[in-house]
Scaffold this motif. Sequence first.
Motif, PDB file in Angstrom:
ATOM      1  N   VAL A  70      62.793  60.646  83.325  1.00  0.00           N
ATOM      2  CA  VAL A  70      62.937  61.712  82.805  1.00  0.00           C
ATOM      3  C   VAL A  70      61.717  62.590  83.433  1.00  0.00           C
ATOM      4  CG1 VAL A  70      63.013  63.449  80.718  1.00  0.00           C
ATOM      5  CG2 VAL A  70      64.699  61.330  80.904  1.00  0.00           C
ATOM      6  N   GLN A 108      51.663  60.011  83.444  1.00  0.00           N
ATOM      7  CA  GLN A 108      51.726  60.237  81.854  1.00  0.00           C
ATOM      8  C   GLN A 108      50.656  59.317  81.424  1.00  0.00           C
ATOM      9  OE1 GLN A 108      55.571  58.606  80.789  1.00  0.00           O
ATOM     10  NE2 GLN A 108      56.611  59.754  81.995  1.00  0.00           N
ATOM     11  N   ARG A 139      74.044  50.363  74.913  1.00  0.00           N
ATOM     12  CA  ARG A 139      73.405  51.785  75.683  1.00  0.00           C
ATOM     13  C   ARG A 139      74.075  52.066  76.959  1.00  0.00           C
ATOM     14  NH1 ARG A 139      66.918  51.023  75.639  1.00  0.00           N
ATOM     15  NH2 ARG A 139      67.395  51.926  77.736  1.00  0.00           N
ATOM     16  N   HIS A 149      67.252  56.776  86.297  1.00  0.00           N
ATOM     17  CA  HIS A 149      65.859  57.652  86.647  1.00  0.00           C
ATOM     18  C   HIS A 149      65.184  58.056  85.743  1.00  0.00           C
ATOM     19  CE1 HIS A 149      68.616  58.179  90.137  1.00  0.00           C
ATOM     20  NE2 HIS A 149      67.487  58.081  90.922  1.00  0.00           N
ATOM     21  N   PHE A 163      69.249  61.926  83.703  1.00  0.00           N
ATOM     22  CA  PHE A 163      68.312  61.098  84.300  1.00  0.00           C
ATOM     23  C   PHE A 163      68.632  59.668  83.830  1.00  0.00           C
ATOM     24  CE2 PHE A 163      66.362  65.398  84.519  1.00  0.00           C
ATOM     25  CZ  PHE A 163      66.030  65.322  85.824  1.00  0.00           C
ATOM     26  N   GLY A 185      57.574  52.301  75.756  1.00  0.00           N
ATOM     27  CA  GLY A 185      58.282  53.072  76.553  1.00  0.00           C
ATOM     28  C   GLY A 185      57.394  54.299  77.275  1.00  0.00           C
ATOM     29  N   ARG A 206      67.389  59.599  73.530  1.00  0.00           N
ATOM     30  CA  ARG A 206      68.831  59.302  72.919  1.00  0.00           C
ATOM     31  C   ARG A 206      69.217  60.084  71.732  1.00  0.00           C
ATOM     32  NH1 ARG A 206      67.403  54.494  75.570  1.00  0.00           N
ATOM     33  NH2 ARG A 206      66.257  53.744  73.555  1.00  0.00           N
ATOM     34  N   THR A 214      59.947  56.616  73.403  1.00  0.00           N
ATOM     35  CA  THR A 214      60.525  57.955  74.202  1.00  0.00           C
ATOM     36  C   THR A 214      61.926  57.864  74.495  1.00  0.00           C
ATOM     37  OG1 THR A 214      59.451  57.028  75.963  1.00  0.00           O
ATOM     38  CG2 THR A 214      58.157  58.916  74.968  1.00  0.00           C
TER      39      THR A 214
HETATM   40  P1  AMP Z   1      63.570  52.954  77.239  1.00  0.00           P
HETATM   41  O1  AMP Z   1      64.591  53.124  76.029  1.00  0.00           O
HETATM   42  O2  AMP Z   1      62.376  52.988  76.994  1.00  0.00           O
HETATM   43  O3  AMP Z   1      64.280  51.863  78.341  1.00  0.00           O
HETATM   44  O4  AMP Z   1      64.180  54.417  77.931  1.00  0.00           O
HETATM   45  C1  AMP Z   1      65.533  54.625  78.599  1.00  0.00           C
HETATM   46  C2  AMP Z   1      65.484  55.676  79.540  1.00  0.00           C
HETATM   47  O5  AMP Z   1      64.946  56.960  78.975  1.00  0.00           O
HETATM   48  C3  AMP Z   1      64.558  55.420  80.669  1.00  0.00           C
HETATM   49  O6  AMP Z   1      65.229  54.744  81.729  1.00  0.00           O
HETATM   50  C4  AMP Z   1      64.337  56.939  81.256  1.00  0.00           C
HETATM   51  O7  AMP Z   1      65.516  57.714  81.899  1.00  0.00           O
HETATM   52  C5  AMP Z   1      63.992  57.526  80.044  1.00  0.00           C
HETATM   53  N1  AMP Z   1      62.558  57.471  79.303  1.00  0.00           N
HETATM   54  C6  AMP Z   1      62.160  57.087  78.199  1.00  0.00           C
HETATM   55  N2  AMP Z   1      60.683  56.821  78.457  1.00  0.00           N
HETATM   56  C7  AMP Z   1      60.417  57.610  79.376  1.00  0.00           C
HETATM   57  C8  AMP Z   1      58.949  57.831  79.950  1.00  0.00           C
HETATM   58  N3  AMP Z   1      57.866  57.729  79.470  1.00  0.00           N
HETATM   59  N4  AMP Z   1      59.038  58.620  81.181  1.00  0.00           N
HETATM   60  C9  AMP Z   1      60.165  58.886  81.818  1.00  0.00           C
HETATM   61  N5  AMP Z   1      61.558  58.684  81.453  1.00  0.00           N
HETATM   62  C10 AMP Z   1      61.489  57.939  80.124  1.00  0.00           C
END
Ligand code: AMP
Length: 216
Positions: A63, A96, A159, A61, A56, A89, A40, A35
């Motif tokens: 999303v 969820q 990132r 934070h 976010f 993720g 991204r 996700t």
């Molecule tokens: P990640 O690449 O999985 O570390 O995700 C990076 C960012 O994307 C997280 O810090 C959130 O802001 C958002 N994000 C990714 N997956 C989710 C999810 N399942 N629920 C909410 N926000 C998400």
Amino acid sequence: MSNGIHLIFLGAPGAGKGTQAHVIAEQYQAAHVSTGDILRQAAREGTEMGLKAKTFMDSGHLVPDEVIIGLIRERLTHADFPKNWIMDGFPRTLAQAQALDQLLAEIGQDLTAVLNIDVPLDLLMDRLTLRRTCRKTGKIFNLKFNPPEDPSLYDLYQRDDDTPEAVEKRLKVYQEQTQPLIAYYDKTGKLADIQGDLEVTQVTEAIQEVVNQRNR
Ligand code: AMP
């Protein structure tokens, strides 16, 4: 007979979910659904959802649930979606996880395993701030623990949310909102704990062992 391999990778930011999901997806010919990567990509493309999500993400934070659940529903219910898949993720909140349960019941699929990649908190900060990702291949490196042999082969970037401030917030959000999912999935009997502070290949082997055992 199983109707496919369906995995969730749980773990704190920096635990190695993305690194492992990348390798395991190739080995089992599974879709790798990250996700974070989807958001991204949407932010890079400048879509309305992507730009909103970026505010976010950059501050560490989550999303909102309805955005994320919508993204997953769209993919899982698509006619061409592969039989094997890995969620990297997702889920990250109880809402969820419940939405995923409902969705899986609707489409008649079961979870194969939930892999909880466990890494001590004090290692995560280094892992995240030194993380670099390749734009072309999606491969993830760490400048200290797992550097590329020939960096010129990759298009590496850092990132926007791997800054110390955002990382601190993300770890807190993980503890408050995502860690409770460990108990949630433990109750279903799907949870497998994976020691995540070993060599990348050792972690991969531990995951393969669980997947092969559960997919008989
Ligand atoms: P990640 O690449 O999985 O570390 O995700 C990076 C960012 O994307 C997280 O810090 C959130 O802001 C958002 N994000 C990714 N997956 C989710 C999810 N399942 N629920 C909410 N926000 C998400």
